[in-house]
Design a protein around this motif. Structure first.
Motif, PDB file in Angstrom:
ATOM      1  N   ASP A 228       0.678  -1.207   0.018  1.00 52.07           N
ATOM      2  CA  ASP A 228       0.015  -0.202   0.047  1.00 52.07           C
ATOM      3  C   ASP A 228       1.042   1.171  -0.075  1.00 52.07           C
ATOM      4  N   THR A 233      -3.062   6.275   2.811  1.00 53.33           N
ATOM      5  CA  THR A 233      -2.476   5.536   3.744  1.00 53.33           C
ATOM      6  C   THR A 233      -1.175   6.109   4.417  1.00 53.33           C
ATOM      7  N   LYS A 236      -2.433   8.699   6.976  1.00 53.13           N
ATOM      8  CA  LYS A 236      -2.923   8.352   8.122  1.00 53.13           C
ATOM      9  C   LYS A 236      -1.760   7.942   8.880  1.00 53.13           C
ATOM     10  N   GLN A 237      -0.786   7.203   8.314  1.00 57.10           N
ATOM     11  CA  GLN A 237       0.559   6.959   8.984  1.00 57.10           C
ATOM     12  C   GLN A 237       1.265   8.192   9.650  1.00 57.10           C
TER      13      GLN A 237
END
Length: 250
Positions: A228, A233, A236-237
């Motif tokens: 991913d 993503t 969000k990390q």
């Protein structure tokens, strides 16, 4: 006439047959419904289809182990097609059939309707197979599904069957999800990279999917792995990182 055209031309038969079924008395229909959908275990699949072939194809093995009812049916179909030396033909026939049924609401209804008597299902399927000039393996398998009320699972069964045919040919399906279609040069580069990762002896089959919700970047899925690299993503990390307390190193 092309196979897809022959399939489409045979689908109107279903309308007439289904209309005839509607004229049956309620009592008879109720009795039929009680008999249409028996529990069909793995052992029963073998008895009805693959066990008869077992003595002849004991040296033939499926390239993947599949589980569940659909997996058992797909494996039986694979063994029969290999024994008949008709794997490519059977696969092509089922691909055409699934595509044709997706364009026909009548056929889709017929596939899912358990109130249609088993005898009528078999008759309709046999007529379609004859009109489309399907191979004996394909026809026999469809008749088996019709007899046992499993036509509604055809899409899933064929999806698993194609997993077996791809494994047989040494193909690995890789799904890449992006916001917009990859340009040809980037698609080629990604395919070459995946080929290096998978190694020699296998061929990468790249399938593109579009999903605006990932915002950018890409997600690659193959061989039970997910990479991913999407913007959503990574965002969000980063958010999780910013919310974590700073460790006092001094």
């Amino acid at each position: 006439m092309a196979m897809a055209g022959r399939i489409r031309s045979s689908l109107p038969l279903l309308s007439r047959m289904m209309a005839a079924a509607d004229s049956m008395s309620g009592q008879r229909c109720a009795l039929r419904r009680a008999l249409l959908c028996p529990t069909f275990s793995k052992a029963e699949v073998s008895r009805n289809y693959s066990t008869d072939l077992a003595k002849k194809v004991d040296k033939v093995k499926v390239p993947l182990v599949l589980y569940g009812g659909s997996g058992n049916y797909a494996s039986a179909l694979y063994l029969a097609a290999v024994k008949a030396n008709a794997l490519d033909k059977v696969e092509s026939e089922f691909v055409d059939l699934v595509a044709a049924s997706a364009r026909s609401s009548t056929f889709s209804q017929f596939m899912k309707d358990l109130t249609v008597p088993a005898g009528l299902r078999v008759k309709a399927i046999s007529a379609i197979c004859d009109e489309a000039k399907f191979s004996e393996v394909t026809k026999n398998f469809l008749v088996l599904l019709a007899e046992n009320g499993r036509l509604r699972y055809l899409d899933d069964i064929i999806k698993k069957f194609r997993e077996l045919t791809m494994a047989h040919r040494g193909e690995v399906k890789a799904i890449v999800t992006t916001v917009i279609p990859l340009p040809p040069e980037e698609e080629k580069e990604l395919k070459e990279t995946l080929q290096d990762v998978i190694g020699k002896g296998k061929k990468v089959i790249l399938e593109q999917k579009i999903d605006p919700s990932i915002l950018g970047g890409l997600v690659v899925e193959f061989d039970m792995k997910i990479f991913d690299m999407s913007i959503v993503t990574r965002a969000k990390q980063m958010e999780r990182f910013l919310r974590e307390p700073i460790t006092d190193l001094f």
